[in-house]
Design a protein around this motif. Structure first.
Motif, mmCIF file in Angstrom:
data_model
loop_
_atom_site.group_PDB
_atom_site.id
_atom_site.type_symbol
_atom_site.label_atom_id
_atom_site.label_comp_id
_atom_site.label_asym_id
_atom_site.label_seq_id
_atom_site.Cartn_x
_atom_site.Cartn_y
_atom_site.Cartn_z
ATOM 1 N N GLU A 182 13.483 -23.728 -34.743
ATOM 2 C CA GLU A 182 13.094 -22.870 -35.855
ATOM 3 C C GLU A 182 14.302 -22.116 -36.419
ATOM 4 N N GLN A 210 20.329 -14.966 -39.674
ATOM 5 C CA GLN A 210 19.019 -15.101 -39.040
ATOM 6 C C GLN A 210 18.984 -14.111 -37.883
ATOM 7 N N ILE A 250 17.177 -12.714 -34.724
ATOM 8 C CA ILE A 250 16.204 -13.188 -33.749
ATOM 9 C C ILE A 250 16.075 -12.195 -32.589
ATOM 10 N N ASP A 251 14.843 -11.761 -32.370
ATOM 11 C CA ASP A 251 14.499 -10.888 -31.245
ATOM 12 C C ASP A 251 13.914 -11.789 -30.155
ATOM 13 N N ARG A 274 11.153 -23.582 -28.973
ATOM 14 C CA ARG A 274 11.125 -23.124 -30.367
ATOM 15 C C ARG A 274 12.499 -22.957 -31.025
ATOM 16 N N HIS A 293 10.716 -3.274 -33.553
ATOM 17 C CA HIS A 293 11.818 -4.233 -33.646
ATOM 18 C C HIS A 293 12.695 -3.891 -34.847
ATOM 19 N N ALA A 353 13.645 -8.789 -38.348
ATOM 20 C CA ALA A 353 13.799 -9.709 -37.214
ATOM 21 C C ALA A 353 12.605 -10.649 -37.084
ATOM 22 N N ARG A 354 12.886 -11.851 -36.567
ATOM 23 C CA ARG A 354 11.849 -12.816 -36.187
ATOM 24 C C ARG A 354 11.761 -12.819 -34.676
ATOM 25 N N ASN A 355 10.574 -13.010 -34.165
ATOM 26 C CA ASN A 355 10.382 -13.023 -32.725
ATOM 27 C C ASN A 355 10.286 -14.457 -32.200
ATOM 28 N N ILE A 356 11.262 -14.835 -31.384
ATOM 29 C CA ILE A 356 11.207 -16.085 -30.634
ATOM 30 C C ILE A 356 11.472 -15.680 -29.188
#
Length: 109
Positions: free
Chosen positions: A60, A28, A30-31, A57, A42, A46-49
């Motif tokens: 997630e 996973q 994560i940015d 959050r 990015h 990547a997923r932005n949290i």
């Protein structure tokens, strides 16, 4: 400060860019930067949290899979890793130097 450094070493594995590239596709990614920075560019996949929303959050993120974290310079992603360690997450990895040193594939909106 020394205590924080020692806690950080136990909580998260610092990776160089080649090491990070080797494993992040199976994890996973994560940015933790703010949305405007994420949208400007990015790491591909990547997923932005954002760190500012991280405490609300973090659920997630699956605790049973490796977590690769990064931000602009490395400070906020390190603190996010410490937070996740306290919440029981195990496999935590951090991009040494952050996104500012990244030379791999980038996606921007």
């Amino acid at each position: 400060m020394v205590v924080t450094m020692l806690r950080l070493r136990k909580a998260v594995t610092n990776l160089t860019q080649p090491q990070f590239i080797e494993g992040y596709r199976k994890a996973q990614l994560i940015d933790v930067r703010e949305p405007k920075d994420f949208e400007a560019g990015h790491i591909l996949g990547a997923r932005n949290i954002p760190y500012s929303q991280f405490r609300q959050r973090f659920k997630e993120i699956r605790p049973d899979k490796p977590v690769y974290l990064y931000d602009q310079n490395g400070g906020k992603s390190a603190r996010a890793a410490l937070f996740l360690r306290k919440k029981g997450y195990g496999q935590l990895f951090h991009l040494q130097g952050g996104f500012r040193l990244w030379t791999g594939k980038v996606k921007s909106k």
